[in-house]
Motif scaffolding. Sequence first.
Motif, short mmCIF file in Angstrom:
data_model
loop_
_atom_site.label_atom_id
_atom_site.label_comp_id
_atom_site.label_asym_id
_atom_site.label_seq_id
_atom_site.Cartn_x
_atom_site.Cartn_y
_atom_site.Cartn_z
N VAL A 161 0.86 -1.18 0.00
CA VAL A 161 0.00 0.00 0.00
C VAL A 161 0.90 1.23 0.00
N ASP A 162 0.88 1.98 -1.10
CA ASP A 162 1.66 3.21 -1.20
C ASP A 162 0.84 4.37 -0.67
N LEU A 163 1.37 5.03 0.36
CA LEU A 163 0.75 6.22 0.94
C LEU A 163 1.66 7.41 0.66
N PRO A 164 1.15 8.63 0.80
CA PRO A 164 2.03 9.79 0.56
C PRO A 164 3.30 9.77 1.42
N GLY A 165 3.24 9.18 2.62
CA GLY A 165 4.40 9.11 3.50
C GLY A 165 5.32 7.94 3.25
N GLY A 166 4.95 7.05 2.33
CA GLY A 166 5.79 5.89 2.02
C GLY A 166 4.99 4.61 1.99
N PRO A 167 5.62 3.52 1.55
CA PRO A 167 4.91 2.24 1.39
C PRO A 167 4.83 1.43 2.68
N LEU A 168 3.75 0.68 2.79
CA LEU A 168 3.59 -0.33 3.84
C LEU A 168 3.23 -1.65 3.16
N HIS A 169 3.69 -2.74 3.73
CA HIS A 169 3.36 -4.07 3.23
C HIS A 169 2.39 -4.69 4.22
N ILE A 170 1.22 -5.04 3.72
CA ILE A 170 0.16 -5.58 4.56
C ILE A 170 -0.13 -7.01 4.14
N GLU A 171 -0.30 -7.86 5.15
CA GLU A 171 -0.74 -9.23 4.91
C GLU A 171 -1.93 -9.51 5.82
N TRP A 172 -3.05 -9.92 5.22
CA TRP A 172 -4.19 -10.39 6.01
C TRP A 172 -4.12 -11.91 5.95
N ARG A 173 -3.54 -12.49 6.98
CA ARG A 173 -3.22 -13.91 6.99
C ARG A 173 -4.48 -14.75 7.17
N GLU A 174 -4.66 -15.70 6.26
CA GLU A 174 -5.83 -16.58 6.32
C GLU A 174 -5.74 -17.55 7.50
N SER A 175 -4.53 -17.94 7.87
CA SER A 175 -4.36 -18.96 8.91
C SER A 175 -4.83 -18.50 10.29
N ASP A 176 -4.68 -17.21 10.60
CA ASP A 176 -5.09 -16.72 11.93
C ASP A 176 -6.00 -15.50 11.87
N ASN A 177 -6.34 -15.05 10.67
CA ASN A 177 -7.23 -13.90 10.45
C ASN A 177 -6.62 -12.59 10.95
N HIS A 178 -5.31 -12.57 11.23
CA HIS A 178 -4.66 -11.35 11.70
C HIS A 178 -4.12 -10.54 10.53
N MET A 179 -4.03 -9.23 10.76
CA MET A 179 -3.43 -8.31 9.80
C MET A 179 -2.01 -8.02 10.26
N TYR A 180 -1.03 -8.16 9.36
CA TYR A 180 0.36 -7.89 9.68
C TYR A 180 0.84 -6.72 8.82
N MET A 181 1.40 -5.72 9.48
CA MET A 181 1.86 -4.51 8.80
C MET A 181 3.37 -4.43 8.93
N THR A 182 4.05 -4.26 7.79
CA THR A 182 5.50 -4.16 7.77
C THR A 182 5.90 -2.90 7.03
N GLY A 183 6.84 -2.18 7.62
CA GLY A 183 7.33 -0.96 6.98
C GLY A 183 8.46 -0.36 7.79
N PRO A 184 8.95 0.79 7.33
CA PRO A 184 10.04 1.44 8.04
C PRO A 184 9.55 2.16 9.30
N ALA A 185 10.43 2.28 10.26
CA ALA A 185 10.17 3.11 11.44
C ALA A 185 11.23 4.19 11.44
N GLU A 186 10.82 5.41 11.23
CA GLU A 186 11.75 6.53 11.14
C GLU A 186 11.29 7.66 12.04
N LEU A 187 12.23 8.41 12.57
CA LEU A 187 11.92 9.56 13.38
C LEU A 187 11.29 10.63 12.48
N ALA A 188 10.08 11.03 12.81
CA ALA A 188 9.39 12.05 12.03
C ALA A 188 9.56 13.42 12.65
N PHE A 189 9.62 13.49 13.97
CA PHE A 189 9.84 14.74 14.69
C PHE A 189 10.19 14.41 16.13
N GLN A 190 10.68 15.41 16.83
CA GLN A 190 10.91 15.25 18.26
C GLN A 190 10.63 16.57 18.94
#
Length: 195
Positions: A161-190
Motif C-alpha cells: 500500500v503506497d501512501l504519501p508518506g511511504g509504502p507499507l506491506h500488509i498481509e491479512w493472513r488466512e491462517s489466523d485472520n490477523h493483519m500484519y503490517m511491515t514498513g520502516p520506522a523513522e523519526l518524524a519529529f521530536q
Amino acid sequence: MYDLFESCCCCFVGLIQPELLPDGQVCVDMGEPILEGSKVPTTLQPTQGSTVVQQDLTIDGQTYAMTCVSTGNPHAVTYTVDRRPIKVDHLDIFSIGPKFEHNPVFPARTNTEFVEVLSRSHVRMVVWERGAGRTLACGTGACATVVAGVLEGKVDRKCQVDLPGGPLHIEWRESDNHMYMTGPAELAFQGMVVV
C-alpha cells in the motif's frame, strides 16, 4: 531512552508487540479486523452477511462503493466512484474527506481511504482521518484497505500500500485472520512537553 522493540504498545485492539526484522523494517501484528457493520460502526446496510461490502454512498452527487472495516477504529474504504476506478491524483480530498467523516451513516465518524489499484499486489491510497484530516500515512487504514480489497476481490491478501508518506506491506493472513503490517520506522519529529 525508550526502546520501542523491548516494549508493548497498548492500543484499542489490545497489546501490540513490534518486531524488528533483519532488514531494519518493523512488523506489527495488528490483530483481527472487525467486519460486522454495526460494530464498525456504520448504519449502511450489510451486503455480505453482516458485513458492508461495496455499499453505495452518495457524496456531492457522486456514488462511492464503500466497504466498512474496523481495525480498532472505523474505516470506510472505497475503490470506485460512479462505478469507475478511483484515481487518487484526481481527488479533492480536502473537499470530500470531511463529508465522509461527518456523514450520519458513521455514528462514531470514520476514517476514509480512497484507493487506486495498480495490480492485485499493489495499490495507492490516500486517507482522510477523523479528527485529523488528510495525513501522510495511516497504518490501520492500510490494513483496512487490504481487508476491503480482499472482500471486494480486487487485491490479494499480501499487498503493498503506497501512501504519501511511504509504502507499507500488509498481509491479512488466512491462517489466523490477523493483519500484519511491515514498513520502516523513522523519526518524524521530536520535541518536549513541559507539564
